[in-house]
Write a protein that holds these residues in place. Structure first.
Motif, PDB file in Angstrom:
ATOM      1  N   GLY A  90       3.226  13.822 -20.959  1.00 58.79           N
ATOM      2  CA  GLY A  90       2.085  14.689 -21.254  1.00 58.79           C
ATOM      3  C   GLY A  90       0.850  13.973 -21.754  1.00 58.79           C
ATOM      4  O   GLY A  90      -0.256  14.458 -21.593  1.00 58.79           O
ATOM      5  N   ASN A  91       0.988  12.806 -22.383  1.00 55.26           N
ATOM      6  CA  ASN A  91      -0.167  12.102 -22.938  1.00 55.26           C
ATOM      7  C   ASN A  91      -0.766  11.080 -21.989  1.00 55.26           C
ATOM      8  O   ASN A  91      -1.730  10.415 -22.342  1.00 55.26           O
ATOM      9  CB  ASN A  91       0.216  11.411 -24.245  1.00 55.26           C
ATOM     10  CG  ASN A  91       0.363  12.403 -25.365  1.00 55.26           C
ATOM     11  OD1 ASN A  91      -0.261  13.460 -25.348  1.00 55.26           O
ATOM     12  ND2 ASN A  91       1.180  12.077 -26.340  1.00 55.26           N
ATOM     13  N   ILE A  92      -0.202  10.933 -20.797  1.00 59.91           N
ATOM     14  CA  ILE A  92      -0.770   9.973 -19.844  1.00 59.91           C
ATOM     15  C   ILE A  92      -2.147  10.470 -19.439  1.00 59.91           C
ATOM     16  O   ILE A  92      -2.340  11.623 -19.068  1.00 59.91           O
ATOM     17  CB  ILE A  92       0.152   9.814 -18.614  1.00 59.91           C
ATOM     18  CG1 ILE A  92       1.439   9.132 -19.050  1.00 59.91           C
ATOM     19  CG2 ILE A  92      -0.552   9.014 -17.521  1.00 59.91           C
ATOM     20  CD1 ILE A  92       2.440   8.938 -17.950  1.00 59.91           C
ATOM     21  N   GLY A  93      -3.106   9.591 -19.522  1.00 59.04           N
ATOM     22  CA  GLY A  93      -4.483   9.956 -19.210  1.00 59.04           C
ATOM     23  C   GLY A  93      -5.261  10.393 -20.430  1.00 59.04           C
ATOM     24  O   GLY A  93      -6.477  10.477 -20.398  1.00 59.04           O
ATOM     25  N   GLN A  94      -4.593  10.685 -21.521  1.00 55.60           N
ATOM     26  CA  GLN A  94      -5.282  11.100 -22.735  1.00 55.60           C
ATOM     27  C   GLN A  94      -5.779   9.896 -23.522  1.00 55.60           C
ATOM     28  O   GLN A  94      -6.812   9.951 -24.156  1.00 55.60           O
ATOM     29  CB  GLN A  94      -4.345  11.931 -23.629  1.00 55.60           C
ATOM     30  CG  GLN A  94      -3.842  13.199 -22.980  1.00 55.60           C
ATOM     31  CD  GLN A  94      -4.972  14.142 -22.616  1.00 55.60           C
ATOM     32  OE1 GLN A  94      -5.931  14.290 -23.344  1.00 55.60           O
ATOM     33  NE2 GLN A  94      -4.857  14.759 -21.454  1.00 55.60           N
ATOM     34  N   VAL A  95      -5.020   8.800 -23.497  1.00 56.68           N
ATOM     35  CA  VAL A  95      -5.420   7.594 -24.213  1.00 56.68           C
ATOM     36  C   VAL A  95      -6.508   6.919 -23.396  1.00 56.68           C
ATOM     37  O   VAL A  95      -6.352   6.671 -22.202  1.00 56.68           O
ATOM     38  CB  VAL A  95      -4.210   6.640 -24.406  1.00 56.68           C
ATOM     39  CG1 VAL A  95      -4.647   5.368 -25.098  1.00 56.68           C
ATOM     40  CG2 VAL A  95      -3.132   7.339 -25.188  1.00 56.68           C
TER      41      VAL A  95
END
Length: 157
Positions: free
Chosen positions: A138-143
């Motif tokens: 779910g956090n891929i692309g958020q960082v």
């Protein structure tokens, strides 16, 4: 013949020890009730200081509504390797007026205990349900997303 008698005596001793291990275990929890002290609390005569001097500090004190002190006592019994069961339960609720004098002292038992039965092994929550892969990735692309870098307006900027 002596070996047979020794074996029989050993068998009887083993059975007696095994039977002793199956006895019920009793435990007292909370306030230990002394009926003569509980009966000594009189509405209209006692106040907070005299109740604390007679019964000691309460198990719980009400946070809202009428000032009430609760003295809670339970006796549980269980067999070895089994969950405990309540054998006796009592609650003494001592209510006070605004000036600290005893208004009432009510006793209740296990008839007012609320037994809760959990629904399965999950706690229902509000919000959307996420799947395994959504939790995992779910956090891929958020960082490193725009506005998340060190030049962005973070704390202190």
């Amino acid at each position: 013949m002596k070996a047979g008698k020794a074996f029989g005596a050993g068998l009887v001793l083993t059975m007696a020890l095994a039977a002793g291990g199956c006895s019920s275990i009793r435990e007292s929890r909370g306030y230990i009730v002394d009926q003569s002290l509980v009966n000594a609390v009189q509405p209209g005569i006692d106040n907070r200081q005299s109740v604390e001097g007679t019964l000691g500090r309460p198990s719980f004190v009400s946070q809202y509504g009428t000032p009430t002190w609760y003295y809670i006592s339970s006796t549980t019994g269980r067999k070895p390797f089994v969950s405990p069961r309540i054998e006796s339960h009592s609650v003494l609720a001592v209510q006070f007026d605004a000036s600290g004098n005893v208004v009432s002292a009510e006793r209740s038992g296990v008839n007012k205990v609320a037994f809760l039965s959990p629904d399965g092994d999950q706690t229902p929550t509000l919000g959307r349900e996420r799947g395994f892969f959504e939790d995992l990735f779910g956090n891929i692309g958020q960082v490193g997303a725009p506005g998340a870098g060190p030049g962005a307006g973070g704390p202190g900027r």
